[in-house]
Design an enzyme around this catalytic site. Sequence first.
Site, PDB file in Angstrom:
ATOM      1  N   SER A  15       0.829  -1.211   0.000  1.00 40.78           N
ATOM      2  CA  SER A  15       0.000   0.000   0.000  1.00 40.78           C
ATOM      3  C   SER A  15       0.864   1.262   0.000  1.00 40.78           C
ATOM      4  CB  SER A  15      -0.898   0.033   1.238  1.00 40.78           C
ATOM      5  OG  SER A  15      -1.776  -1.065   1.246  1.00 40.78           O
TER       6      SER A  15
HETATM    7  N1  SAH Z   1      -1.317  -4.651   4.066  1.00 37.34           N
HETATM    8  C1  SAH Z   1      -0.622  -4.904   2.829  1.00 37.34           C
HETATM    9  C2  SAH Z   1      -1.474  -4.542   1.628  1.00 37.34           C
HETATM   10  C3  SAH Z   1      -1.461  -5.647   0.632  1.00 37.34           C
HETATM   11  S1  SAH Z   1      -2.629  -5.508  -0.688  1.00 37.34           S
HETATM   12  C4  SAH Z   1       0.703  -4.187   2.803  1.00 37.34           C
HETATM   13  O1  SAH Z   1       0.949  -3.342   3.651  1.00 37.34           O
HETATM   14  O2  SAH Z   1       1.516  -4.487   1.925  1.00 37.34           O
HETATM   15  C5  SAH Z   1      -4.006  -6.428  -0.066  1.00 37.34           C
HETATM   16  C6  SAH Z   1      -3.779  -7.864   0.329  1.00 37.34           C
HETATM   17  O3  SAH Z   1      -5.053  -8.418   0.655  1.00 37.34           O
HETATM   18  C7  SAH Z   1      -3.219  -8.758  -0.777  1.00 37.34           C
HETATM   19  O4  SAH Z   1      -2.044  -9.379  -0.317  1.00 37.34           O
HETATM   20  C8  SAH Z   1      -4.324  -9.788  -1.038  1.00 37.34           C
HETATM   21  O5  SAH Z   1      -3.857 -11.075  -1.378  1.00 37.34           O
HETATM   22  C9  SAH Z   1      -5.055  -9.798   0.301  1.00 37.34           C
HETATM   23  N2  SAH Z   1      -6.437 -10.250   0.241  1.00 37.34           N
HETATM   24  C10 SAH Z   1      -7.355 -10.077  -0.735  1.00 37.34           C
HETATM   25  N3  SAH Z   1      -8.523 -10.672  -0.407  1.00 37.34           N
HETATM   26  C11 SAH Z   1      -8.334 -11.258   0.817  1.00 37.34           C
HETATM   27  C12 SAH Z   1      -9.158 -12.044   1.692  1.00 37.34           C
HETATM   28  N4  SAH Z   1     -10.412 -12.352   1.395  1.00 37.34           N
HETATM   29  N5  SAH Z   1      -8.623 -12.465   2.859  1.00 37.34           N
HETATM   30  C13 SAH Z   1      -7.339 -12.172   3.209  1.00 37.34           C
HETATM   31  N6  SAH Z   1      -6.510 -11.441   2.419  1.00 37.34           N
HETATM   32  C14 SAH Z   1      -7.004 -10.998   1.241  1.00 37.34           C
END
Ligand code: SAH
Length: 213
Positions: free
Chosen positions: A64
């Site tokens: 993010s």
């Molecule tokens: N918090 C992370 C943001 C990653 S982007 C950071 O700081 O880098 C969002 C993440 O949510 C992705 O890795 C994706 O695989 C995950 N995601 C999407 N749908 C999800 C679900 N239903 N349950 C858990 N994780 C999920």
Amino acid sequence: MKDTTRHQGKRRQLAKIVEEKGVTDTKVLAAIAKIPRHFFMDSSFEDHAYQDKAFPIAADQTISQPYTVGFQSELLQVKPGDSVLEIGTGSGYQTAVLCELGAKVYSIERQQKLYKKTKLFLNKIGYRPKYLSFGDGYKGLPEYAPFDSIVVTAGAPYVPKPLLSQLKIGGRLVIPVGDDPQIMTLFIRTTELQFEKKEFGEFRFVPLLEDKN
Ligand code: SAH
């Protein structure tokens, strides 16, 4: 992995940029100034680590944007010792920010590859979340509930009921809701059955996907 004074200077600059965009919580800004964000990205993209931008990581996901991480973290109002649940571990950067704020961190990731990689990596760089889970964030983590706060780091088409029900009274859920863009939304659980809702403008996230493991 090297962390030099040049990297440190760059991330103090990054914390300043996040502050200029409106994040005021000094503990959140200190976390951004402290965490080596370049470790969370492939080393060939190191130059992008201290720009205020989201960036692709493994499995078609993104780390993010620092401003977004700062904004969400500020809305959570984390106090040391709070139990905080994160949905979407991804690179682990938001997880690390929550650890720096003194939270007991629980985090769920649905991509097995990322779950495994980030679990090893966070440990390696010295962050110790309480529990990292491979699974479906729509369900929350009932076995560790209730939480002081919950942060969803992917765009949710709707607000999953289990997340609201896993909040303590007084607890806060921060969740970007909608298709594209999402509206950053805060729910505060005021009583067993009542929630106060506040909206904070548009953000863009990768989608929160329904369980397809
Ligand atoms: N918090 C992370 C943001 C990653 S982007 C950071 O700081 O880098 C969002 C993440 O949510 C992705 O890795 C994706 O695989 C995950 N995601 C999407 N749908 C999800 C679900 N239903 N349950 C858990 N994780 C999920």
